[in-house]
Design a protein around this motif. Structure first.
Motif, PDB file in Angstrom:
ATOM      1  N   ALA A   1      -7.967  -1.674  -1.114  1.00 35.45           N
ATOM      2  CA  ALA A   1      -7.232  -0.838  -0.156  1.00 35.45           C
ATOM      3  C   ALA A   1      -7.751  -0.977   1.269  1.00 35.45           C
ATOM      4  O   ALA A   1      -6.970  -1.192   2.204  1.00 35.45           O
TER       5      ALA A   1
ATOM      6  N   HIS B   1      -5.503   5.181  -2.921  1.00 32.43           N
ATOM      7  CA  HIS B   1      -5.735   3.743  -2.770  1.00 32.43           C
ATOM      8  C   HIS B   1      -4.631   2.912  -3.426  1.00 32.43           C
ATOM      9  O   HIS B   1      -4.767   1.693  -3.549  1.00 32.43           O
TER      10      HIS B   1
ATOM     11  N   ALA C   1      -7.794  -1.424  -7.019  1.00 30.79           N
ATOM     12  CA  ALA C   1      -7.092  -0.896  -5.842  1.00 30.79           C
ATOM     13  C   ALA C   1      -8.086  -0.260  -4.871  1.00 30.79           C
ATOM     14  O   ALA C   1      -7.967  -0.414  -3.653  1.00 30.79           O
TER      15      ALA C   1
ATOM     16  N   LYS D   1      -6.586   1.222 -10.744  1.00 29.64           N
ATOM     17  CA  LYS D   1      -7.305   2.050  -9.762  1.00 29.64           C
ATOM     18  C   LYS D   1      -8.629   1.439  -9.310  1.00 29.64           C
ATOM     19  O   LYS D   1      -8.989   1.521  -8.143  1.00 29.64           O
TER      20      LYS D   1
ATOM     21  N   TYR E   1       1.624  -1.432 -10.660  1.00 25.88           N
ATOM     22  CA  TYR E   1       0.530  -1.143  -9.738  1.00 25.88           C
ATOM     23  C   TYR E   1      -0.725  -1.926 -10.100  1.00 25.88           C
ATOM     24  O   TYR E   1      -0.948  -2.274 -11.257  1.00 25.88           O
ATOM     25  N   VAL E   2      -1.550  -2.142  -9.082  1.00 24.14           N
ATOM     26  CA  VAL E   2      -2.898  -2.658  -9.290  1.00 24.14           C
ATOM     27  C   VAL E   2      -3.705  -1.504  -9.885  1.00 24.14           C
ATOM     28  O   VAL E   2      -3.542  -0.351  -9.464  1.00 24.14           O
TER      29      VAL E   2
ATOM     30  N   ILE F   1      -1.836   0.582  -4.772  1.00 22.43           N
ATOM     31  CA  ILE F   1      -1.234  -0.670  -4.310  1.00 22.43           C
ATOM     32  C   ILE F   1      -0.152  -1.035  -5.316  1.00 22.43           C
ATOM     33  O   ILE F   1      -0.435  -1.302  -6.488  1.00 22.43           O
TER      34      ILE F   1
ATOM     35  N   ARG G   1       0.849  -1.199   0.000  1.00 24.99           N
ATOM     36  CA  ARG G   1       0.000   0.000   0.000  1.00 24.99           C
ATOM     37  C   ARG G   1       0.878   1.240   0.000  1.00 24.99           C
ATOM     38  O   ARG G   1       1.874   1.307   0.704  1.00 24.99           O
TER      39      ARG G   1
END
Length: 200
Positions: free
Chosen positions: A166, A141, A162, A159, A156-157, A143, A132
């Protein structure tokens, strides 16, 4: 001189048109009869059409569920060198980003931004770390995805997922991240119990 230029342009245009016609004939979809080696017999082409391989949204909504006993109605199997979720009912698979899986707490996705980071050199089945980034100014959020034990992230994951992950991550809920596709680009994130149920 202009006559020579005109002739060259006409030749070039003619070559382009011939190439276009040849290309369209070469890429024309074949019918079952065209695929069959012997007239009247079933086609011998081993490649399944896309509609026989991938779940439509409607199929995913009805097949990627828990059955009446509470058991997942799909499995993970190795196909074409990658792990794939496969419906028990039809044998078809969902594409990354599938929301039917997300409703079960399984986030199947392609890592965002992976081209901007050094290669993670991960293999199918490897675990990944989820980190995170509470102070991320672009996405509260956020990740990040990283190779276990590495201080460097490799993407990244997205949005949307995420945002859903989160809060559970922040509350201490344990998730497992697994590499599903080559080079670590396609991953699945799920609760530990679900990973155990799927033998991941």
């Amino acid at each position: 001189m202009w006559v020579a230029v005109g002739i060259l342009l006409a030749i070039a245009l003619g070559c382009w048109l011939v190439a276009k016609v040849v290309s369209s004939v070469a890429h024309k979809p074949q019918t079952d009869d065209a695929l069959s080696n012997v007239p009247g017999q079933a086609p011998t082409n081993d490649v399944a059409p896309t509609s026989q391989t991938w779940l439509s949204k409607e199929e995913a909504d009805s097949e990627l569920v828990r059955d009446e006993r509470g058991t997942l109605a799909f499995r993970v199997e190795r196909r074409e060198g990658e792990f794939r979720f496969v419906s028990q009912e039809s044998g078809k698979q969902p594409a990354p980003g599938n929301l039917a899986l997300a409703r079960l707490g399984i986030f199947y996705l392609n890592v965002r931004g992976w081209k901007n980071y050094p290669a993670a050199r991960l293999k199918v089945g490897d675990r990944i770390d989820l980190r995170r980034e509470l102070e991320n100014k672009h996405d509260p959020h956020a990740i990040a995805v990283a190779r276990p034990g590495s201080k460097h992230i490799y993407g990244y994951v997205n949005k949307g997922f995420a945002r859903r992950l989160a809060k559970p991550l922040d509350s201490g809920r344990e998730f497992v991240g697994v590499v599903m596709g080559r080079a670590g680009v396609t991953i699945a994130i799920m609760p530990v119990a679900v990973a155990e149920e799927l033998d991941l």
